[in-house]
Write an enzyme that holds these catalytic residues in place. Structure first.
Site, PDB file in Angstrom:
ATOM      1  N   LYS A 267       0.838  -1.216   0.000  1.00 28.95           N
ATOM      2  CA  LYS A 267       0.000   0.000   0.000  1.00 28.95           C
ATOM      3  C   LYS A 267       0.873   1.267   0.000  1.00 28.95           C
ATOM      4  CE  LYS A 267      -3.266   2.967   0.602  1.00 28.95           C
ATOM      5  NZ  LYS A 267      -4.113   3.442  -0.482  1.00 28.95           N
TER       6      LYS A 267
ATOM      7  N   LYS B 161       2.200  11.297   4.776  1.00 26.71           N
ATOM      8  CA  LYS B 161       2.551  10.186   5.672  1.00 26.71           C
ATOM      9  C   LYS B 161       2.851   8.925   4.854  1.00 26.71           C
ATOM     10  CE  LYS B 161      -0.767   7.818   6.719  1.00 26.71           C
ATOM     11  NZ  LYS B 161      -1.680   6.724   6.629  1.00 26.71           N
TER      12      LYS B 161
END
Ligand code: NAD
Length: 303
Positions: free
Chosen positions: A173, A242
């Site tokens: 991911k 992030k």
């Protein structure tokens, strides 16, 4: 992992909200979020609201979490009054957050001593994919864990994929999102150039989408969020930043240089500083427009 029947969901934001809604439509569900306004729409579909994380843990044995980052997951799972304080042995926590693979392995190791299982199952496809039931769910854990959880995940998506051992879902991911960011910025760069040269933005995007430069930004981001004038993808700049850093940190652990990824992350950092970290990622369009003078959004005569 025994028979898991009592399902909980923590973190009902832009992503967790639509995922929890899909569960609530087919199965009894207990939910919790710090923000009451996120809880109400799920309760309206028949879910029950817990008073706290610990209260949810007492009422469930299979808990999905979709939280901002792995630090928050660690706090919600292992902190005071966290899930691990009340979940019974044999329970399973499924982390749908875009998390850090190494922190995921660390959390799972601690939970194993309490006989609580923890696997990663991050998602890709945005709120739209969650609403439509085809979001990619990438599951990291043992094959046995995958075989147990995949029928339950198929209640919310037709697109459930086994990624490999624990943490591999989070690794894939993070890599995916760094790639998405690189392609996204490259697309805005090129579309700005074409608009500057007199091409209509919609024509530029539609043509590239039918050509070899097509990518998620030409297929979804630009048509759905920017060219439509909606300017709301449901994904904040801080979350994408992030994600890019999770991937870059992983790269530094392997002594890999990531020149394109490093540049993309640095450019996004400038955009976050200029337009606000909680702003929707669609503000990337504003940044390119300000920098190049090429208008990508629909023309608005009031501005
Ligand atoms: P969000 O900020 O919209 O939602 C996060 C939710 O978590 C909020 O409702 C917040 O109140 C809640 N929360 C935070 N701390 C909490 C705590 N201690 N206890 C209970 N609730 C708490 O973020 P999002 O966009 O829904 O993203 C969630 C995760 O999914 C992130 O890791 C993100 O990177 C990932 N993700 C998001 C998208 C997207 O398009 N939005 C797509 C794929 C993955």
């Amino acid at each position: 992992m025994g028979e898991l029947r009592r399902i909980g969901f923590i973190g009902l934001g832009n992503m967790g909200g639509p995922l929890a809604k899909r569960f609530a439509q087919t199965t009894p569900l207990v939910v919790f979020d710090l923000d009451q306004s996120r809880i109400d729409p799920i309760v309206a579909l028949g879910a029950k609201a817990a008073d706290s994380v610990a209260d949810l843990a007492e009422k469930t044995d299979l808990v999905f979490v979709s939280l901002p980052n792995s630090e928050t997951v660690k706090e919600v799972v292992l902190g005071d009054g966290g899930l691990s304080s009340k979940l019974s042995k044999g329970s399973l926590i499924v982390d749908m957050t875009t998390g850090d693979p190494n922190m995921t392995r660390e959390i799972a190791k601690i939970l194993l001593q309490m006989k609580i299982e923890f696997i990663d199952a991050p998602v890709s496809g945005g709120p739209r994919g969650a609403q439509e039931g085809n979001i990619a769910i990438m599951v990291g854990g043992s094959l046995e864990q995958y075989n147990r959880i995949s029928p339950i995940l198929r209640k919310i998506s037709t697109n459930v994929i086994y990624s490999g051992e624990l943490g591999s879902g989070h690794a894939i991911k993070a890599g995916n999102n760094l790639l998405n960011l690189i392609c996204r910025l490259a697309t805005f760069e090129v579309v700005s150039l074409l608009v500057k040269d007199g091409v209509d933005p919609e024509t530029a995007v539609n043509t590239i989408q039918k050509s070899s430069g097509r990518n998620y930004a030409t297929e979804i981001t630009l048509p759905d969020n920017i060219l439509s004038g909606k300017m709301n993808q449901g994904f904040t700049t801080s979350l994408m930043y992030k994600d890019s850093n999770v991937a870059l940190n992983l790269a530094s652990l392997h002594d890999l240089e990531m020149p394109l990824g490093t540049l993309a992350s640095a450019l996004l950092s400038e955009i976050g500083n200029d337009f606000g970290w909680q702003a929707d990622l669609s503000t990337i369009a504003l940044s390119y427009e300000a920098g190049t003078g090429a208008r990508i959004r629909p023309k608005d005569r009031s501005k």
